[in-house]
Design a protein around this motif. Structure first.
Motif, PDB file in Angstrom:
ATOM      1  N   MET A  50       0.944  -1.026   0.070  1.00 34.32           N
ATOM      2  CA  MET A  50       0.050   0.104  -0.073  1.00 34.32           C
ATOM      3  C   MET A  50       0.809   1.263   0.009  1.00 34.32           C
ATOM      4  SD  MET A  50      -2.705  -1.333   3.110  1.00 34.32           S
ATOM      5  CE  MET A  50      -3.221   0.358   3.374  1.00 34.32           C
ATOM      6  N   ASP A  91      -7.004   4.069   3.600  1.00 33.30           N
ATOM      7  CA  ASP A  91      -6.505   2.604   3.340  1.00 33.30           C
ATOM      8  C   ASP A  91      -5.872   2.230   4.548  1.00 33.30           C
ATOM      9  OD1 ASP A  91      -7.672   2.752   0.820  1.00 33.30           O
ATOM     10  OD2 ASP A  91      -5.711   3.098  -0.245  1.00 33.30           O
ATOM     11  N   GLN A 101      -8.223   1.485   7.443  1.00 32.51           N
ATOM     12  CA  GLN A 101      -8.979   0.323   7.073  1.00 32.51           C
ATOM     13  C   GLN A 101      -8.256  -0.900   7.432  1.00 32.51           C
ATOM     14  OE1 GLN A 101     -10.150  -0.566   2.885  1.00 32.51           O
ATOM     15  NE2 GLN A 101     -12.155  -0.998   3.582  1.00 32.51           N
TER      16      GLN A 101
END
Length: 412
Positions: free
Chosen positions: A162, A198, A201
């Motif tokens: 990520m 992101d 989460q």
């Protein structure tokens, strides 16, 4: 015929050295080896005559991973080598001391580790650096890390996917806490709205206690609590922590003995309260630490705990502004746990203060010996040294030591 070499001794980083001052990795004193000379090192080392202390490394990654330098050596050898390293550092300054038996943390108890992770064309690689290299070696097992840290590898890989750039590597510090894994990431992409969302989460999905990105807390599911005696502390992201609970307890026992019966204690380089808070069960303690966030965490832990005596805190750079003798005069014992560089300026002031008892915790025998010489020259006695091996199979050495003024008995 290929030249052969006798390994005479190991230097502090765990490398062997020959009579001609060639350095070789993965060897032991007394061994006959061969290898290619690339001065000042030997490469492609082969063991011709092994030491009686040579053992099969327990970890499958021992040859490639740079985390452990001494898995090829017996536990008996490693223990004696580490104790001897402290003894040699003291002897070089004309100091003799009682060396207590080493305390070694069991395998798979390391509760904190910093791993590297990078994106590749095929995905993500996470692990430790190869010895003396920037190459990341993926690991599937580790005999040092707590199992919870090993289980964090998929977490690290996901975070790298990520937030790692293709040109750099993430440095991911993972700590086992009472609330779960406490993760702190450095060298990642700049935080923006989508990445922040992101990561938050992912924190929930991966059930992390806390996730910090470049020291900024992105999300926290549960406080990443560390227990110091009766107190529960939430350290700031990436804050210093002793490597194993076992080693921390051994150091605490030594510090408690060295400061026994004291009523007013100063704890210098106190961190988040590793020693401060347990010592506060029997004494008033003043904690001094360079990072204000750590002092704030320590203070919160003290305020929420029950049954502790008064604890005060002070954020202060002890390298630039050491406590002076008049400031130390109100204490009857002192704990000092400096970083690897030691505490030359602060110890010079302590030597003038004539504080009765000192517990010195060190992670470098050479700077400890330097500071010990200063104290001894000022009239202190070095009563004993306790070596603690929290970094099993590495060349790293930690210790705790007791000093008292020479006119005092050690137990007074």
């Amino acid at each position: 015929m290929t030249a052969q070499y006798l390994i005479q001794r190991l230097v502090p980083n765990g490398d062997g050295v020959t009579e001609g001052r060639l350095y070789a990795k993965g060897v032991l004193p007394g061994e006959i080896v061969s290898g290619e000379v690339a001065a000042p090192t030997l490469t492609d080392v082969r063991i011709i005559e092994p030491s009686e202390h040579r053992v099969k490394p327990p970890c499958r990654h021992a040859r490639s991973c740079g985390g452990c330098q001494l898995q090829h050596a017996s536990d008996v050898f490693v223990a004696e080598w580490k104790v001897s390293g402290v003894r040699r550092a003291l002897s070089a300054r004309g100091i003799e001391a009682e060396m207590r038996p080493i305390v070694t943390s069991p395998p798979r108890t390391r509760r904190r580790a910093t791993l590297a992770a990078k994106r590749t064309k095929k995905g993500v690689t996470a692990g430790f650096h190869r010895a003396a290299s920037f190459e990341v070696v993926p690991i599937s097992d580790c005999h040092v890390m707590h199992p919870d840290l090993l289980d964090a590898l998929p977490v690290i890989e996901r975070l790298a996917g990520m937030g790692a750039s293709r040109k750099g590597k993430l440095a991911v510090t993972v700590t086992v806490s009472e609330g779960g894994l406490d993760v702190s990431v450095r060298h990642g992409k700049p935080l923006d709205g989508p990445l922040r969302a992101d990561l938050a989460q992912a924190t929930e999905q991966l059930r992390l206690a806390r996730l910090a990105w470049e020291s900024e807390v992105v999300a926290m599911r549960a406080p990443p609590v560390q227990c110091f005696g009766a107190a529960q502390v939430v350290p700031p992201p990436g804050a210093f922590l002793q490597a194993t609970k076992h080693g921390e307890q051994a150091l605490l026992e030594a510090v408690s003995e060295a400061t026994a019966n004291a009523k007013h204690i100063a704890d210098l380089f106190a961190g988040c309260g590793t020693f401060t808070l347990p010592l506060a069960e029997g004494a008033e303690v003043h904690a001094v630490e360079g990072e204000a966030e750590m002092i704030a965490a320590l203070d919160q832990g003290w305020r929420k705990a029950k049954g502790l005596k008064r604890v005060t805190g002070e954020a202060r750079d002890l390298f630039r502004r050491p406590l002076l003798p008049d400031e130390l005069a109100r204490f009857d014992a002192l704990v000092i746990d400096p970083p690897r560089a030691g505490a030359e300026a602060q110890v010079a002031e302590i030597a003038k203060s004539q504080i009765p008892r000192i517990a010195y915790v060190s992670c470098d025998p050479l700077t400890f010996a330097r500071d010990a010489q200063t104290l001894i020259s000022a009239g202190y006695r070095l009563n004993w040294v306790q070596v603690v091996d929290q970094f099993r199979w590495s060349s790293h050495i930690e210790l705790a030591a007791s000093f008292t003024l020479a006119h005092m008995a050690a137990g007074d």
